[in-house]
Write a protein that holds these residues in place. Structure first.
Motif, PDB file in Angstrom:
ATOM      1  N   LEU A 110     -38.402  61.204 -53.430  1.00 38.33           N
ATOM      2  CA  LEU A 110     -39.361  61.277 -52.544  1.00 38.33           C
ATOM      3  C   LEU A 110     -40.423  60.031 -52.756  1.00 38.33           C
ATOM      4  N   ALA A 111     -40.597  59.935 -54.196  1.00 41.50           N
ATOM      5  CA  ALA A 111     -41.588  58.919 -54.577  1.00 41.50           C
ATOM      6  C   ALA A 111     -40.997  57.464 -54.306  1.00 41.50           C
ATOM      7  N   GLY A 112     -39.767  57.271 -54.360  1.00 32.29           N
ATOM      8  CA  GLY A 112     -39.104  56.089 -53.998  1.00 32.29           C
ATOM      9  C   GLY A 112     -39.223  55.822 -52.486  1.00 32.29           C
ATOM     10  N   GLU A 113     -39.322  56.626 -51.861  1.00 32.11           N
ATOM     11  CA  GLU A 113     -39.293  56.542 -50.315  1.00 32.11           C
ATOM     12  C   GLU A 113     -40.594  56.059 -49.919  1.00 32.11           C
ATOM     13  N   ALA A 155     -43.189  52.562 -48.744  1.00 30.55           N
ATOM     14  CA  ALA A 155     -44.119  52.124 -47.404  1.00 30.55           C
ATOM     15  C   ALA A 155     -45.532  51.737 -48.153  1.00 30.55           C
ATOM     16  N   GLN A 156     -45.774  52.370 -49.457  1.00 26.31           N
ATOM     17  CA  GLN A 156     -47.160  52.216 -49.890  1.00 26.31           C
ATOM     18  C   GLN A 156     -47.409  51.168 -50.841  1.00 26.31           C
ATOM     19  N   ALA A 157     -46.553  50.917 -51.629  1.00 30.65           N
ATOM     20  CA  ALA A 157     -46.465  49.917 -52.877  1.00 30.65           C
ATOM     21  C   ALA A 157     -46.915  48.486 -52.242  1.00 30.65           C
ATOM     22  N   THR A 158     -47.863  47.765 -53.091  1.00 34.35           N
ATOM     23  CA  THR A 158     -48.063  46.301 -52.982  1.00 34.35           C
ATOM     24  C   THR A 158     -46.924  45.725 -53.280  1.00 34.35           C
ATOM     25  N   ASP A 159     -46.667  44.414 -53.046  1.00 35.38           N
ATOM     26  CA  ASP A 159     -45.744  43.364 -53.363  1.00 35.38           C
ATOM     27  C   ASP A 159     -45.807  43.192 -54.994  1.00 35.38           C
ATOM     28  N   ALA A 160     -47.086  43.110 -55.412  1.00 29.71           N
ATOM     29  CA  ALA A 160     -47.175  42.760 -56.853  1.00 29.71           C
ATOM     30  C   ALA A 160     -46.756  43.924 -57.688  1.00 29.71           C
ATOM     31  N   GLU A 161     -46.822  45.247 -57.265  1.00 30.93           N
ATOM     32  CA  GLU A 161     -46.254  46.628 -57.792  1.00 30.93           C
ATOM     33  C   GLU A 161     -44.896  46.579 -57.753  1.00 30.93           C
ATOM     34  N   LEU A 162     -44.198  46.263 -56.794  1.00 29.09           N
ATOM     35  CA  LEU A 162     -42.775  46.061 -56.765  1.00 29.09           C
ATOM     36  C   LEU A 162     -42.124  44.919 -57.667  1.00 29.09           C
ATOM     37  N   LEU A 176     -36.258  49.037 -53.961  1.00 35.35           N
ATOM     38  CA  LEU A 176     -37.567  49.046 -53.737  1.00 35.35           C
ATOM     39  C   LEU A 176     -38.218  47.692 -53.265  1.00 35.35           C
ATOM     40  N   SER A 177     -37.468  46.668 -53.762  1.00 37.66           N
ATOM     41  CA  SER A 177     -37.997  45.492 -53.502  1.00 37.66           C
ATOM     42  C   SER A 177     -37.626  45.335 -52.204  1.00 37.66           C
ATOM     43  N   ALA A 178     -36.519  45.631 -51.569  1.00 38.51           N
ATOM     44  CA  ALA A 178     -36.190  45.443 -50.133  1.00 38.51           C
ATOM     45  C   ALA A 178     -36.902  46.550 -49.164  1.00 38.51           C
ATOM     46  N   ARG A 179     -37.919  47.207 -49.846  1.00 42.26           N
ATOM     47  CA  ARG A 179     -38.303  48.389 -49.062  1.00 42.26           C
ATOM     48  C   ARG A 179     -37.285  49.324 -48.318  1.00 42.26           C
ATOM     49  N   ASP A 180     -36.441  49.396 -49.153  1.00 38.93           N
ATOM     50  CA  ASP A 180     -35.252  50.298 -48.228  1.00 38.93           C
ATOM     51  C   ASP A 180     -35.614  51.717 -48.800  1.00 38.93           C
ATOM     52  N   ALA A 181     -36.112  52.565 -48.190  1.00 41.27           N
ATOM     53  CA  ALA A 181     -36.495  54.105 -48.372  1.00 41.27           C
ATOM     54  C   ALA A 181     -35.359  54.968 -48.650  1.00 41.27           C
ATOM     55  N   ALA A 182     -34.238  54.764 -47.819  1.00 47.66           N
ATOM     56  CA  ALA A 182     -33.085  55.557 -48.173  1.00 47.66           C
ATOM     57  C   ALA A 182     -32.221  55.037 -49.379  1.00 47.66           C
ATOM     58  N   ALA A 183     -32.097  53.659 -49.629  1.00 44.65           N
ATOM     59  CA  ALA A 183     -31.437  53.307 -50.908  1.00 44.65           C
ATOM     60  C   ALA A 183     -32.363  53.580 -51.991  1.00 44.65           C
ATOM     61  N   SER A 184     -33.387  53.850 -51.867  1.00 42.66           N
ATOM     62  CA  SER A 184     -34.236  53.983 -53.413  1.00 42.66           C
ATOM     63  C   SER A 184     -34.166  55.387 -53.350  1.00 42.66           C
ATOM     64  N   ALA A 185     -34.355  56.218 -52.527  1.00 47.84           N
ATOM     65  CA  ALA A 185     -34.154  57.793 -52.690  1.00 47.84           C
ATOM     66  C   ALA A 185     -32.762  58.071 -53.450  1.00 47.84           C
ATOM     67  N   ALA A 186     -31.514  57.535 -52.578  1.00 47.43           N
ATOM     68  CA  ALA A 186     -30.363  57.572 -53.265  1.00 47.43           C
ATOM     69  C   ALA A 186     -30.089  57.070 -54.792  1.00 47.43           C
ATOM     70  N   ALA A 187     -30.718  55.964 -54.929  1.00 46.67           N
ATOM     71  CA  ALA A 187     -30.599  55.345 -56.157  1.00 46.67           C
ATOM     72  C   ALA A 187     -31.275  56.313 -57.535  1.00 46.67           C
ATOM     73  N   LEU A 188     -32.455  56.717 -57.196  1.00 49.11           N
ATOM     74  CA  LEU A 188     -33.335  57.542 -57.915  1.00 49.11           C
ATOM     75  C   LEU A 188     -32.416  59.114 -58.345  1.00 49.11           C
ATOM     76  N   ARG A 189     -31.865  59.563 -57.260  1.00 48.51           N
ATOM     77  CA  ARG A 189     -31.165  60.798 -57.230  1.00 48.51           C
ATOM     78  C   ARG A 189     -30.022  60.273 -58.281  1.00 48.51           C
ATOM     79  N   THR A 190     -29.290  59.404 -58.039  1.00 50.63           N
ATOM     80  CA  THR A 190     -28.156  59.056 -58.744  1.00 50.63           C
ATOM     81  C   THR A 190     -28.397  58.949 -60.158  1.00 50.63           C
ATOM     82  N   HIS A 191     -29.455  58.213 -60.467  1.00 48.92           N
ATOM     83  CA  HIS A 191     -29.979  57.917 -61.818  1.00 48.92           C
ATOM     84  C   HIS A 191     -30.239  59.215 -62.663  1.00 48.92           C
ATOM     85  N   LEU A 192     -31.000  60.423 -61.611  1.00 44.46           N
ATOM     86  CA  LEU A 192     -31.616  61.531 -62.657  1.00 44.46           C
ATOM     87  C   LEU A 192     -30.285  62.409 -62.696  1.00 44.46           C
ATOM     88  N   GLY A 193     -29.177  62.130 -61.701  1.00 42.13           N
ATOM     89  CA  GLY A 193     -27.895  62.799 -61.980  1.00 42.13           C
ATOM     90  C   GLY A 193     -27.159  62.608 -63.379  1.00 42.13           C
TER      91      GLY A 193
END
Length: 234
Positions: free
Chosen positions: A106-109, A113-120, A201-218
């Motif tokens: 959820l945070a990745g998603e 939308a919310q992060a600045t370019d500098a944060e990413l 995250l850099s691509a601002r791809d919410a679905a890919a970010s969420a999937a990557a983070l779930r995979t990582h915690l798995g």
């Protein structure tokens, strides 16, 4: 000169308590590190008198620190209220890691939308730095980089309730995540996953970010289970 105990030596390696926050909070941080490094082993009793002496404090702030760690589920108490280092089973850890995976997804998603370019850009740089310093960092230093990367994603989501929920679950999984972070057998996979997360995250791809983070915690759950099965294998 009086010889110091092994516990006092371990505390000395971690540096002095700096007093930026309450004494109990600073002590709790020191104890977290001792638990991570297994200087206080899973299931081991915590001898308050010896620990207070090693820290050079009274038992009152120590007990306050232990209550903080009890809330974080890093310390538990016997029926006679004697403190000991928590030793949750693999099933409990896996369940908590699934919840944490959902929170970080959820945070990745939301960060997309919310992060600045500098944060990413900073998150991408942090992922690259972890890969570059993987072989030179001490386990605790590498783990702190790892956790800073994940915390940065949650902070970039700009969602205070999510930030609080993540902090709660992350605290109780501190040692489990350290176990996962320090395993070198699958370190290359872990580092690649960080880079995948940063790229999504850099691509601002919410679905890919969420999937990557779930995979990582798995992967973290798999690492913890593997460490329990074969604790001698790094």
């Amino acid at each position: 000169m009086t010889d110091r105990s092994p516990l006092a030596e371990s505390l000395a390696e971690l540096g002095p308590i700096e007093g930026r926050r309450t004494l109990a909070a600073e002590i709790a941080d020191r104890l977290r590190d001792l638990i991570l490094l297994e200087r206080l082993a899973p299931g081991a009793p915590i001898r308050e008198r010896d620990l207070a002496e090693a820290l050079g404090i009274s038992r009152t702030p120590l007990r306050e620190a232990l209550r903080i760690l009890e809330m974080d589920e890093l310390v538990t108490y016997s029926a006679t209220r004697r403190p000991m280092v928590a030793d949750p089973d693999v099933t409990t850890l896996a369940q908590n890691l699934r919840v944490l995976g959902a929170l970080e997804a959820l945070a990745g998603e939301e960060a997309c939308a919310q992060a600045t370019d500098a944060e990413l850009a900073a998150l991408a740089a942090a992922a690259r730095e972890m890969a570059e310093r993987s072989d030179s960092d001490e386990p605790l230093a590498f783990f702190r980089r790892d956790m800073a990367f994940h915390s940065g994603i949650v902070e970039a989501a700009r969602n205070p309730p999510l930030l609080r929920a993540h902090a709660q679950f992350n605290a109780r999984l501190w040692r489990a995540r350290f176990i996962s972070s320090r395993r070198r057998l699958k370190r290359a996979r872990t580092l690649e996953e960080h880079l995948d997360i940063a790229a999504a995250l850099s691509a601002r791809d919410a679905a890919a970010s969420a999937a990557a983070l779930r995979t990582h915690l798995g992967t973290a759950a798999d690492n913890v289970a593997a460490a329990r099965h074969d604790p001698g294998e790094d």
